[in-house]
Design a protein around this motif. Structure first.
Motif, PDB file in Angstrom:
ATOM      1  N   TYR A  80      32.070   7.592 -50.186  1.00 24.09           N
ATOM      2  CA  TYR A  80      32.139   7.504 -51.643  1.00 24.09           C
ATOM      3  C   TYR A  80      30.759   7.766 -52.237  1.00 24.09           C
ATOM      4  O   TYR A  80      30.604   8.565 -53.168  1.00 24.09           O
ATOM      5  CB  TYR A  80      32.638   6.124 -52.080  1.00 24.09           C
ATOM      6  CG  TYR A  80      32.661   5.959 -53.579  1.00 24.09           C
ATOM      7  CD1 TYR A  80      33.761   6.373 -54.324  1.00 24.09           C
ATOM      8  CD2 TYR A  80      31.570   5.429 -54.265  1.00 24.09           C
ATOM      9  CE1 TYR A  80      33.774   6.253 -55.705  1.00 24.09           C
ATOM     10  CE2 TYR A  80      31.571   5.310 -55.639  1.00 24.09           C
ATOM     11  CZ  TYR A  80      32.676   5.718 -56.351  1.00 24.09           C
ATOM     12  OH  TYR A  80      32.678   5.605 -57.707  1.00 24.09           O
ATOM     13  N   GLN A 109      32.450   0.331 -61.547  1.00 24.38           N
ATOM     14  CA  GLN A 109      33.424   1.223 -62.169  1.00 24.38           C
ATOM     15  C   GLN A 109      34.779   0.544 -62.200  1.00 24.38           C
ATOM     16  O   GLN A 109      35.052  -0.385 -61.427  1.00 24.38           O
ATOM     17  CB  GLN A 109      33.506   2.543 -61.402  1.00 24.38           C
ATOM     18  CG  GLN A 109      32.266   3.409 -61.548  1.00 24.38           C
ATOM     19  CD  GLN A 109      32.469   4.789 -60.957  1.00 24.38           C
ATOM     20  OE1 GLN A 109      32.723   4.933 -59.765  1.00 24.38           O
ATOM     21  NE2 GLN A 109      32.361   5.814 -61.789  1.00 24.38           N
ATOM     22  N   ASP A 111      38.703   0.191 -61.593  1.00 23.76           N
ATOM     23  CA  ASP A 111      39.735   0.621 -60.646  1.00 23.76           C
ATOM     24  C   ASP A 111      40.994  -0.175 -60.951  1.00 23.76           C
ATOM     25  O   ASP A 111      41.112  -1.323 -60.549  1.00 23.76           O
ATOM     26  CB  ASP A 111      39.287   0.392 -59.204  1.00 23.76           C
ATOM     27  CG  ASP A 111      40.320   0.879 -58.197  1.00 23.76           C
ATOM     28  OD1 ASP A 111      41.124   1.766 -58.555  1.00 23.76           O
ATOM     29  OD2 ASP A 111      40.338   0.361 -57.056  1.00 23.76           O
ATOM     30  N   GLY A 112      41.896   0.438 -61.708  1.00 24.67           N
ATOM     31  CA  GLY A 112      43.083  -0.294 -62.139  1.00 24.67           C
ATOM     32  C   GLY A 112      42.692  -1.356 -63.142  1.00 24.67           C
ATOM     33  O   GLY A 112      42.081  -1.072 -64.173  1.00 24.67           O
ATOM     34  N   ASP A 114      40.837  -3.989 -62.199  1.00 23.11           N
ATOM     35  CA  ASP A 114      39.651  -4.634 -61.630  1.00 23.11           C
ATOM     36  C   ASP A 114      38.436  -3.745 -61.836  1.00 23.11           C
ATOM     37  O   ASP A 114      38.547  -2.557 -62.118  1.00 23.11           O
ATOM     38  CB  ASP A 114      39.819  -4.862 -60.118  1.00 23.11           C
ATOM     39  CG  ASP A 114      40.872  -5.904 -59.785  1.00 23.11           C
ATOM     40  OD1 ASP A 114      41.165  -6.752 -60.657  1.00 23.11           O
ATOM     41  OD2 ASP A 114      41.398  -5.863 -58.659  1.00 23.11           O
ATOM     42  N   VAL A 116      34.975  -2.592 -59.635  1.00 23.06           N
ATOM     43  CA  VAL A 116      34.479  -2.537 -58.270  1.00 23.06           C
ATOM     44  C   VAL A 116      32.986  -2.255 -58.300  1.00 23.06           C
ATOM     45  O   VAL A 116      32.531  -1.329 -58.987  1.00 23.06           O
ATOM     46  CB  VAL A 116      35.206  -1.443 -57.461  1.00 23.06           C
ATOM     47  CG1 VAL A 116      34.655  -1.372 -56.041  1.00 23.06           C
ATOM     48  CG2 VAL A 116      36.702  -1.691 -57.436  1.00 23.06           C
ATOM     49  N   ARG A 136      35.513  -6.616 -55.551  1.00 22.70           N
ATOM     50  CA  ARG A 136      36.342  -6.429 -56.742  1.00 22.70           C
ATOM     51  C   ARG A 136      36.392  -7.728 -57.538  1.00 22.70           C
ATOM     52  O   ARG A 136      36.490  -8.819 -56.959  1.00 22.70           O
ATOM     53  CB  ARG A 136      37.761  -6.030 -56.352  1.00 22.70           C
ATOM     54  CG  ARG A 136      37.862  -4.812 -55.476  1.00 22.70           C
ATOM     55  CD  ARG A 136      39.293  -4.593 -55.021  1.00 22.70           C
ATOM     56  NE  ARG A 136      40.155  -4.196 -56.113  1.00 22.70           N
ATOM     57  CZ  ARG A 136      40.405  -2.934 -56.444  1.00 22.70           C
ATOM     58  NH1 ARG A 136      39.846  -1.953 -55.748  1.00 22.70           N
ATOM     59  NH2 ARG A 136      41.194  -2.638 -57.441  1.00 22.70           N
TER      60      ARG A 136
END
Length: 271
Positions: A80, A109, A111-112, A114, A116, A136
């Motif tokens: 990543y 950032q 994520d859904g 959440d 992270v 998270r």
């Protein structure tokens, strides 16, 4: 279009493989096959096949009747960082912010529902749970999440609210209307300060890191405790430093343009 697909394109075996990997956590660092099956809801024969496949690939190892992750899983996260040059670009700026404030600095950032952590310089541990890259936390109860959702599409905010706003600490916002009002204030102020919403006594602040075209790429966060700083002190002394840091990251991204990586020399320090 890339990224779109039908149910026919969905590979369930990959979903199950990741479910097994994610079953390893702080509560289950070395689970048995039966414990993995219980955690994932998969049958024991299916879990056994997946574990043996992951073992052959080098991602898990058997220790008696228990299983453990191997260091190879860390390479997934490294990929990543290697394909998202802004993480490496931001790192020296995080180091500098941590040195100037004597507190932890992070980049996160969405994520859904959440956020992270994608980069972090930790000065001291102030949260009850260990926070590292890849950790998270719920977006609704954090300054990082407040910033990221404030400039996100309305559908993202709706998803956060649909997931629920359970109380996590004494000052957690649990009312959807109050939460939307808080996002409006973040857009007006240009930053978020959150106190005792994720954990009692935890005080954090975040500002947006913007792309050259003005979009919000990530949230730059600072965290401390109510015994070390007040909200007023953060707004007066820390937020300006954070905004300068976020602007410097954005400027580096603009100058780098299409460059994938920033080959910066190693920086000495005590972090």
């Amino acid at each position: 279009m890339v990224g779109e697909g039908s149910e026919r394109d969905y590979v369930q075996s990959i979903e199950r493989g990741f479910a097994v990997l994610l079953a390893f956590d702080a509560d289950r660092p070395s689970p048995t096959l039966a414990e993995v099956a219980t955690a994932t809801g998969l049958s024991r024969p299916a879990v056994r096949r997946i574990l043996l496949t992951l073992q052959k690939l080098g991602y898990v190892a058997a220790v008696g009747s228990r299983w453990t992750l191997t260091p190879r899983v860390l390479t997934i996260g490294q990929h990543y960082a290697a394909t998202h040059s802004f993480v490496e670009t931001a790192q020296p700026h995080l180091l500098r912010l941590a040195e100037e404030t004597q507190e932890s600095a992070s980049l996160a950032q969405l994520d859904g529902t959440d956020v992270v952590y994608v980069a972090r310089v930790q000065v001291r541990r102030i949260m009850a749970v260990s926070v590292d890259v890849g950790s998270r936390v719920p977006a609704y109860a954090t300054s990082m999440g407040r910033v990221l959702t404030a400039w996100a599409d309305a559908s993202v905010v709706d998803a956060v609210l649909a997931a629920g706003l359970p109380r996590l600490a004494q000052r957690t916002i649990t009312d959807p209307t109050v939460f939307r009002d808080a996002l409006h204030r973040v857009r007006q102020d240009g930053y978020a300060v959150v106190e005792s919403e994720l954990e009692d006594g935890l005080l954090s602040a975040a500002v947006p890191v913007r792309t050259p075209d003005g979009g919000v790429l990530a949230a730059l966060a600072y965290s401390t405790t109510v015994g070390r700083r007040t909200e007023e002190q953060i707004v007066e002394k820390v937020i300006p430093l954070m905004q300068e840091t976020a602007a410097a990251i954005g400027e580096d991204l603009r100058l780098l343009g299409g460059t994938r990586r920033l080959d910066a020399p190693a920086r000495d320090g005590f972090y």
